[in-house]
Enzyme design. Structure first.
Site, PDB file in Angstrom:
ATOM      1  CB  SER A   1      -0.089 -56.434 -29.609  1.00 34.27           C
ATOM      2  OG  SER A   1       0.310 -55.624 -28.525  1.00 34.27           O
TER       3      SER A   1
ATOM      4  CE1 TYR B   1       4.864 -55.308 -31.812  1.00 33.96           C
ATOM      5  CE2 TYR B   1       3.349 -54.276 -30.253  1.00 33.96           C
ATOM      6  CZ  TYR B   1       3.989 -55.409 -30.736  1.00 33.96           C
ATOM      7  OH  TYR B   1       3.743 -56.623 -30.159  1.00 33.96           O
TER       8      TYR B   1
END
Ligand code: NAD
Lengths: 314, 574
Positions: free
Chosen positions: B445, B458
């Site tokens: 990501s 995350y």
């Protein structure tokens, strides 16, 4: 096919002031609407039987118009449309002009969509007919799955859910199926629009941007009066559709696509003060599901029961 | 228990040839032709494997092993060697054309047979390992000598440097003396050290010294005449070319332009050396031959690039995973998807099967190491070793460090990091063992390089995936396995509707999910574009791929001005 007009943003009125109009039609009216819709689908089926590889979109719309006029149609809510190949999924559409029939030729294996809106004595139908020539497995899958949307929309409208929420429920189903929402390509992203009896006296057969002058007059009147009540005659996903389904007749047209294949149906939904039903169940796409020739539709994707072991499934 | 090997003798050109048969004679025949300085024994592993479903025939070529020895150099000419091959084929399979597999000098002489006019009536298919047609090579040399571009010169020099022994073999006395005076004895060590071949009792053959010395005649009888005036030798026979990435003797670009002579050419790559391909990766080579002969016997056409690849995608039931599975399927790949949500995975498989080959779905939790191992074993057993593995499954979570509970940390790391670790371990092992190379795609990501106080868990999990991929790439390059890290950016998928938020009530959480979903929908970047980026990364081997413009911009900023991003990390973004 919805009118090529943007849904105006209605100022949401307070619930008290948006008293719903009473259901405006008699049984006789409904029978006339049903007859017009049957006539439209009948002509579409005739064209479907006639159509073959080599035919252009323009030739198809001309044929459709010819047959409709021969069947007694006096005016059109909008001109007939025909889309071939990946144009059924509105791929690479950038301007509304691309909706109009063009010179694309039908080829073996191609899907196609016919869309017409005949008016007989002021009774309007607006229908969409999806077909294919030859083999197309993707089309078969889409055609079978269309059933899920017809049932979903009816259930949601019966529950009197706000129209923008019904729209969102349809979107969620499209995502679960792994398809694309193609009705969002229509001007205003609409999945449906209200249909009324046209009673104005404009010149029949004259059209502006594909829509009959009488249509536009009627539509303009509707837009204004509905807007006063915080409602829209166009059904989309925005704020203007944040209201319970308005009693009357709605032409509903879920249009789904996968890769280069698109399919839709468009038919009239009857919304009364406390119920809703499809005006007619004896239509080509419904017959396709009930005769069992089509593949069983994939049901809404629900979470599988947790299983401990690895499962081979196919 | 090994099935019996039946020996017989076939006479050709006045010499007896020792022929060894195994497997069901009614099954399709595959004829194996060994190289220099080997005998039929070099095929032991591959023959045993193929004999399960083929009639396998090997022979010692003239001058080697138990076959007769030609009286003079003329007896080693290519024409004669091709004649031997046809004689054996006629003896063992008089009514049906045979499939051919050949290595090194066996491959050179098989080319002679395969390019003989009318060969397609006797040879059903030809799998060639490390041995070009001398005629084709002659044209290859001419073409490059005539057009000495820098690239061509580089290729010529490279091949020249790797062909020193051919020149040496032409010098009188030297080569035979070297073999006699010790190379033969040292051969097992040479194979072990240079070729990574584990020494075994029955290899090399006891006759090595004799075979090696006689076989020198192969070079002397053929190289100069054929390379000097190459003939036009096209063929109708379907050919499978297995290129060995670590071959010390045959440059991979020798096959450049081979399509000119072989219209029906299938290219495969094996991550192995000249001999380790046969002696260490026998099962893989046998598998390639099996696939090829099966396709040819079914009358199958030649697949396009990417066609028939096996691709595994985790989290394939939604969003980026589904779009990636469909894009690979459309490209002709056989797709296997797994997901926690079996119905969703099955739906993906169904759609994939509509636009590509039959796809398959499994219910697997990527955070469960044992389940991932079992999944890899199932895939290997039912579909084969994947060419591409996409570790995509992941979950979103938002919360500052102090808000995030231990349980939440565990969940995020279990899925986002451990899921990728398990995927790389289970499937990377399969790929490395097979020796066919492959590609691993890890979906990280932009959060991996874009710190934010609101995405601590995350971003940490994704940064770990980023680093894991960097380390893995360095290790896996030795196995011919590429590793790509994908950093999507803001993509319109289901992830916002399933993301969790620390320190919120259920109602607040669903409100936040709805808000995020709206933002992601308004951004409107479709997962299909991420899928396209993933396919490109696999094709080009690109190591790190930020996808959306914001992901690219952030990557640039993270290198130019990390301090700025550290400041920005303080912003409240939920
Ligand atoms: N959407 C984005 O903006 C975005 C941005 C950057 C990175 N990513 C990453 O992309 C990947 C895919 O995300 P997406 O956006 O497609 O999300 P998504 O929620 O649409 O799809 C994720 C899929 O993974 C599955 N899954 C979740 N946990 C699993 C588990 N333990 N085992 C097996 N399957 C599991 C889910 O069921 C779901 O089908 C994730 O790793 C995500 O972190 C997404």
């Amino acid at each position: 096919m919805p009118p090529l007009a943007k849904a105006t943003h209605a100022t949401p009125a307070s619930p008290a002031s948006s008293a719903f109009p009473a259901f405006p039609y008699t049984e006789h009216d409904l029978a006339r609407f049903r007859a017009t819709q049957q006539l439209a689908y009948d002509c579409a089926e005739q064209v479907a039987a006639w159509i073959e590889p080599g035919v252009t979109e323009r030739q198809a719309t001309a044929e459709l118009r010819r047959r409709l006029v021969a069947a007694g149609v006096q005016d059109f809510f909008h001109v007939p449309f025909a889309w071939f190949g990946d144009r059924t999924a509105f791929r690479h559409f950038h301007t509304p002009l691309q909706f109009f029939a063009g010179n694309r030729r039908l080829e073996e294996g191609m899907p196609y969509v016919l869309d017409c809106a005949p008016i007989v004595d002021g009774y309007t139908a607006d229908i969409g007919y999806g077909g294919k020539v030859g083999e197309n497995r993707v089309w078969d899958r889409l055609a079978a799955d269309l059933k899920v949307y017809r049932e979903l929309i009816l259930t949601e409208v019966r529950a009197r859910r706000p129209l923008n929420e019904v729209y969102a429920a349809v979107d969620a189903q499209i995502a679960a199926h792994g398809y694309d929402n193609r009705h969002q390509v229509y001007p205003g992203r609409v999945i449906g629009h209200q249909v009324t009896r046209t009673t104005v006296r404009g010149p029949a057969g004259v059209n502006v941007f594909g829509f009959g002058v009488r249509t536009l007059q009627t539509l303009g009147r509707e837009l204004i009066s509905e807007r006063l009540h915080g409602r829209s005659p166009l059904w989309a996903d925005g704020r203007s559709s944040r209201h319970a389904p308005t009693p009357g007749l709605w032409a509903v047209e879920p249009h789904i696509g996968f890769r280069g294949v698109g399919i839709k149906f468009e038919e009239l939904l009857v919304v009364t003060e406390d119920d809703a039903y499809w005006l007619d169940d004896d239509l080509p796409h419904v017959r396709r599901w009930t005769t069992g020739s089509a593949t069983a539709p994939a049901t809404a994707s629900t979470a599988a029961e947790p299983t401990d072991t690895l499962e081979a499934t196919r | 228990m090994t099935p019996p090997v039946r020996r017989r003798t076939v006479h050709s050109g006045g010499l007896p040839l020792a022929v060894f048969e195994q497997g069901d004679p009614a099954a399709p025949t595959v004829l194996l032709v060994h190289g220099y300085p080997d005998t039929h024994a070099v095929w032991d592993d591959i023959a045993a494997d193929l004999a399960r479903d083929h009639h396998v025939v090997r022979y010692d070529v003239r001058g080697a092993g138990e076959s007769g020895v030609p009286a003079d150099r003329a007896g080693y000419r290519l024409e004669q060697l091709a004649e031997d091959l046809f004689a054996v084929a006629d003896a063992v399979s008089p009514d049906r054309p045979v499939h051919l597999l050949a290595h090194d000098w066996g491959s050179i002489q098989s080319w002679e047979a395969v390019t003989a006019p009318g060969a397609e009536h006797r040879i059903a298919s030809y799998t060639t390992v490390s041995g070009p047609s001398l005629d084709h090579m002659g044209h290859w040399l001419r073409h490059r000598l005539r057009r000495p571009t820098p690239r061509h010169l580089r290729q010529l020099l490279h091949q020249g440097a790797h062909s020193w022994y051919i020149t040496a073999f032409h010098l009188p006395f030297l080569a035979p003396a070297v073999w006699r005076l010790g190379l033969a004895r040292a051969w097992p060590r040479v194979l072990r050290d240079l070729e990574h071949v584990t020494p075994r009792a029955d290899h090399p053959q006891r006759s090595l010294r004799r075979d090696a010395v006689r076989g020198i005649e192969l070079y002397r009888a053929n190289f100069r005449p054929t390379l000097g005036s190459p003939r036009e030798r096209p063929t109708e026979v379907p050919v499978q070319l297995i290129t060995l990435t670590r071959d010390r003797y045959v440059g991979t670009y020798l096959s450049e332009g081979l399509e000119r002579w072989v219209p029906n050419l299938t290219r495969r790559t094996l991550h192995a050396g000249h001999w380790s391909a046969l002696l260490e990766k026998g099962a893989t080579v046998a598998g390639m031959v099996r696939e090829f002969t099966a396709r040819i016997d079914k009358g199958g056409a030649q697949p396009a690039e990417g066609e028939g690849r096996l691709v595994v995608v985790t989290g394939g039931g939604s969003g980026i995973g589904r779009a990636t599975a469909l894009a690979f399927a459309e490209d002709g790949a056989r797709v296997v998807v797994c997901d926690l949500d079996l119905a969703a995975a099955e739906r993906t498989a169904e759609l994939a099967s509509l636009i590509g080959p039959q796809a398959h779905a499994y219910r697997v939790d990527v955070s469960d190491g044992a389940a991932m191992d079992a999944f890899a074993q199932t895939v290997a057993a039912e579909h084969g070793v994947p060419d591409v593995m996409v570790n995509n499954a992941g979950i979103g979570h938002s919360g500052t460090f102090l808000q995030t509970t231990e349980k939440e940390w565990q969940r995020v790391l279990d899925v986002n990091l451990w899921g990728v670790i398990h995927g790389c371990r289970a499937f990377g092992t399969l790929m490395a063992d097979s020796g066919q190379g492959g590609h691993i795609v890890n979906v990280s990501s932009a959060a991996a390089y874009l710190p934010s106080k609101a995405l601590t868990a995350y971003a940490t999990s994704k940064a770990a995936v980023f680093m894991l991929s960097d380390c893995l790439r360095a290790e896996f390059v030795g196995h011919g396995i590429g590793v790509s890290t994908i950093c999507p950016g803001i993509v319109n998928t289901n992830i916002t509707r399933t993301s969790t938020f620390s320190a919120t009530t259920a109602v607040e959480q669903s409100a936040k999910q709805a808000r995020a979903a709206k933002l992601y929908a308004r951004r409107g970047f479709p997962p299909e574009k991420v899928a396209t980026a993933i396919l490109t990364a696999v094709r080009t081997g690109k190591p790190v791929v930020p996808v959306t413009p914001e992901a690219k911009a952030a990557r640039l900023l993270s290198r130019l001005s990390p301090g700025l991003l550290r400041l920005a990390a303080r912003l409240n973004v939920t």
